[in-house]
Design a protein around this motif. Structure first.
Motif, PDB file in Angstrom:
ATOM      1  N   UNK A 158      53.388  32.440  38.751  1.00  0.00           N
ATOM      2  CA  UNK A 158      52.804  32.908  37.607  1.00  0.00           C
ATOM      3  C   UNK A 158      53.027  34.133  37.239  1.00  0.00           C
ATOM      4  N   UNK A 159      53.637  34.330  35.832  1.00  0.00           N
ATOM      5  CA  UNK A 159      53.842  35.609  35.229  1.00  0.00           C
ATOM      6  C   UNK A 159      54.648  36.555  36.334  1.00  0.00           C
ATOM      7  N   UNK A 160      55.688  35.842  36.868  1.00  0.00           N
ATOM      8  CA  UNK A 160      56.470  36.853  37.633  1.00  0.00           C
ATOM      9  C   UNK A 160      55.895  37.136  39.088  1.00  0.00           C
ATOM     10  N   UNK A 161      54.539  36.612  39.247  1.00  0.00           N
ATOM     11  CA  UNK A 161      53.973  36.862  40.629  1.00  0.00           C
ATOM     12  C   UNK A 161      53.755  35.503  41.380  1.00  0.00           C
ATOM     13  N   UNK A 162      54.249  35.768  42.708  1.00  0.00           N
ATOM     14  CA  UNK A 162      53.910  34.567  43.626  1.00  0.00           C
ATOM     15  C   UNK A 162      52.549  34.596  44.290  1.00  0.00           C
ATOM     16  N   UNK A 163      51.971  33.358  44.090  1.00  0.00           N
ATOM     17  CA  UNK A 163      50.478  33.270  44.615  1.00  0.00           C
ATOM     18  C   UNK A 163      50.675  31.908  45.601  1.00  0.00           C
ATOM     19  N   UNK A 164      49.747  32.248  46.539  1.00  0.00           N
ATOM     20  CA  UNK A 164      49.739  30.874  47.373  1.00  0.00           C
ATOM     21  C   UNK A 164      48.367  30.180  47.478  1.00  0.00           C
ATOM     22  N   UNK A 204      41.087  31.626  37.157  1.00  0.00           N
ATOM     23  CA  UNK A 204      42.042  32.177  36.259  1.00  0.00           C
ATOM     24  C   UNK A 204      41.676  33.645  35.805  1.00  0.00           C
ATOM     25  N   UNK A 205      42.492  34.553  35.845  1.00  0.00           N
ATOM     26  CA  UNK A 205      42.167  35.922  35.451  1.00  0.00           C
ATOM     27  C   UNK A 205      43.006  36.371  34.214  1.00  0.00           C
ATOM     28  N   UNK A 206      42.554  37.335  33.539  1.00  0.00           N
ATOM     29  CA  UNK A 206      43.142  38.160  32.537  1.00  0.00           C
ATOM     30  C   UNK A 206      43.989  39.175  32.996  1.00  0.00           C
ATOM     31  N   UNK A 207      44.892  39.960  32.348  1.00  0.00           N
ATOM     32  CA  UNK A 207      45.526  41.019  32.644  1.00  0.00           C
ATOM     33  C   UNK A 207      44.805  42.094  33.379  1.00  0.00           C
ATOM     34  N   UNK A 208      43.728  42.348  33.006  1.00  0.00           N
ATOM     35  CA  UNK A 208      42.708  43.278  33.554  1.00  0.00           C
ATOM     36  C   UNK A 208      42.255  42.988  34.798  1.00  0.00           C
ATOM     37  N   UNK A 209      42.108  41.665  35.343  1.00  0.00           N
ATOM     38  CA  UNK A 209      41.706  41.148  36.724  1.00  0.00           C
ATOM     39  C   UNK A 209      40.377  40.596  36.443  1.00  0.00           C
ATOM     40  N   UNK A 210      39.827  40.412  35.183  1.00  0.00           N
ATOM     41  CA  UNK A 210      38.606  39.618  35.030  1.00  0.00           C
ATOM     42  C   UNK A 210      38.678  38.340  35.178  1.00  0.00           C
ATOM     43  N   UNK A 211      37.781  37.685  35.934  1.00  0.00           N
ATOM     44  CA  UNK A 211      37.748  36.150  35.942  1.00  0.00           C
ATOM     45  C   UNK A 211      37.205  35.597  35.006  1.00  0.00           C
ATOM     46  N   UNK A 212      37.965  34.582  34.462  1.00  0.00           N
ATOM     47  CA  UNK A 212      37.655  33.810  33.207  1.00  0.00           C
ATOM     48  C   UNK A 212      37.068  32.749  33.615  1.00  0.00           C
ATOM     49  N   UNK A 213      37.816  31.716  34.059  1.00  0.00           N
ATOM     50  CA  UNK A 213      37.319  30.377  34.392  1.00  0.00           C
ATOM     51  C   UNK A 213      38.159  29.775  35.545  1.00  0.00           C
TER      52      UNK A 213
END
Length: 67
Positions: free
Chosen positions: A32-38, A47-56
């Motif tokens: 996601x957005x060039x980042x690999x997550x497991x 789901x977080x925004x670009x600042x790292x704030x948790x949204x939902x």
């Protein structure tokens, strides 16, 4: 409650206990957005925004809960 009729030997007890093995969880790789997550399959993810704030919480691309 079941009670054994005879004492179980130490060797037999240890052999029985040795069969219980921990297994590593199966992880799903997503990019996601060039980042690999497991993450664990079949679980909602945060789901977080670009600042790292948790949204939902999101599951299968749908919003399931607010943060």
């Amino acid at each position: 409650m079941a009670v054994p009729k005879r004492k179980m030997s130490r060797a037999n007890t240890r052999n029985r206990r040795a069969q219980w093995k921990a297994t590593a969880p199966t992880l799903v790789k997503t990019v996601e957005n060039g980042r690999v997550t497991y993450s664990l399959p079949h679980q909602a993810k945060m789901v977080t925004d670009s600042a790292g704030t948790e949204l939902f919480l999101e599951y299968k691309g749908r919003k399931v809960a607010d943060a």
